[in-house]
Design a protein around this motif. Sequence first.
Motif, PDB file in Angstrom:
ATOM      1  N   HIS A  52     -61.128 -43.933 -30.205  1.00  0.00           N
ATOM      2  CA  HIS A  52     -60.001 -43.408 -29.420  1.00  0.00           C
ATOM      3  C   HIS A  52     -60.460 -42.928 -28.045  1.00  0.00           C
ATOM      4  O   HIS A  52     -61.203 -41.961 -27.926  1.00  0.00           O
ATOM      5  N   HIS A  54     -59.270 -43.262 -23.476  1.00  0.00           N
ATOM      6  CA  HIS A  54     -58.369 -43.742 -22.413  1.00  0.00           C
ATOM      7  C   HIS A  54     -59.303 -44.061 -21.237  1.00  0.00           C
ATOM      8  O   HIS A  54     -59.585 -43.181 -20.414  1.00  0.00           O
ATOM      9  N   HIS A 199     -50.731 -40.911 -31.073  1.00  0.00           N
ATOM     10  CA  HIS A 199     -51.271 -39.547 -31.153  1.00  0.00           C
ATOM     11  C   HIS A 199     -50.398 -38.788 -32.148  1.00  0.00           C
ATOM     12  O   HIS A 199     -49.172 -38.870 -32.075  1.00  0.00           O
ATOM     13  N   HIS A 256     -56.239 -37.817 -33.688  1.00  0.00           N
ATOM     14  CA  HIS A 256     -56.338 -36.354 -33.823  1.00  0.00           C
ATOM     15  C   HIS A 256     -55.980 -35.811 -35.212  1.00  0.00           C
ATOM     16  O   HIS A 256     -56.847 -35.415 -35.953  1.00  0.00           O
ATOM     17  N   ASP A 307     -61.907 -39.499 -27.016  1.00  0.00           N
ATOM     18  CA  ASP A 307     -60.757 -39.235 -26.150  1.00  0.00           C
ATOM     19  C   ASP A 307     -61.210 -39.404 -24.701  1.00  0.00           C
ATOM     20  O   ASP A 307     -62.310 -39.889 -24.443  1.00  0.00           O
TER      21      ASP A 307
HETATM   22 ZN   LIG Z   1     -55.694 -39.650 -26.542  1.00  0.00          ZN
END
Ligand SMILES: [Zn+2]
Length: 399
Positions: A52, A54, A199, A256, A307
């Motif tokens: 996970h 970005h 998410h 998460h 993340d």
């Molecule tokens: Zn995220």
Amino acid sequence: MNRPPLHQAGVVFDESKILAVAPANTLRQQHPDATLIHAGAAIILPGLINAHTHLELSDCTRLCPPPDSFVQWLKGVISRTTQDPANLAPSVQHAISTATAQCLRFGVTTVADISRQCHLTRPLLRQSPLRVVSYGEVQAMAQRRDLLEPRLATAIDPTHASDRLRVALSPHAPYSIEATGYRRCLQLAKDHHLPLATHLAETPDEATFLANHSGPFRDLWDFLHAWDDRVPTFTAGPIRFAQSLGLLDHPTLLAHVNYCDDDELAILANTPATVVYCPRTHAYFKHPLHRFRQMLARGINVAVGTDSCASSPDLNLVDDLRLLHHIAPDIDPQSLWQLATSHAARAIAAPNLGVITPNNAADFVLFNTTTSDPLREILEQPQLLPTSVWIAGRQLTAE
Ligand SMILES: [Zn+2]
């Protein structure tokens, strides 16, 4: 990673796949024409999978100390990334270049990348050596409800798909896309065989917002001047919300799940979904202890991710494993490494990754190690970086 490391062993591979794994002297007899590469005193691990992130936010630097709340942080990210359209392409290009270099430096060969600007990131990532599952992000709620279809069209556009870049879909979060949008994403994922991610249960404010449209996420919508009252409510929390939509009957990647009571744990336990725990990001926001141990004990597939660089210091996934080893020193190191290899491969539906075994992809990361417990040794040496990284049988260097 589903078996203990072999000693004095080797791997025979070509660009398409791993051909054999065995003691080195046996391999030399069986494959006398193979080019010999001495790894020296090193462990060969499967290329790591960041489940996970970005990547388009890789130029962000996280604020220290962190903002007072998650929504404060989110407002900061929105302000920093909302810019003149003319600057968007060059800034995304720089972020992707930074991200690619970091992944290679830290031994990450595959990335589950959530991308809001997927029309810009995919052509760039297609040129990179990384394997990428590119989840086009979709937000559509309240006054932005009508953006659903155009955003979906961009997210599932197959133009830039390749043998290393897989197009996937991500309805963003229960505070940014409505149930109708989630259902549409799930149907498209099924129809087009696209991996799906969202998410979920990232903060306790999600449940409040779903139940009665109050709390910090409502403040965020007011900040955006885009609220309307036609958004449906749901009173039983984000995990049951996901269940009610059918997301848990599907191999959905749930980023998460920081807030999960025993009953919710039981709901997750009998599903094909994966929970992705992002340890350093989790620590940054000072969430209570993540329940990954109980999840693993209940048979839930748990993987790790970083993340984005707006909440993690960098994309060094091994540092996330190091933090987990610090938090849970009693968990054997091999089980921790599986969160970044075989479990992560399952999370992105890539059965040919995450384990060094014949017919899998020839993706490796090598670390110099000197002890008889190399998996522990890497976790206990904070500065240790890979000595080499291989994707599809080719050695790569971070530029
Ligand atoms: Zn995220």
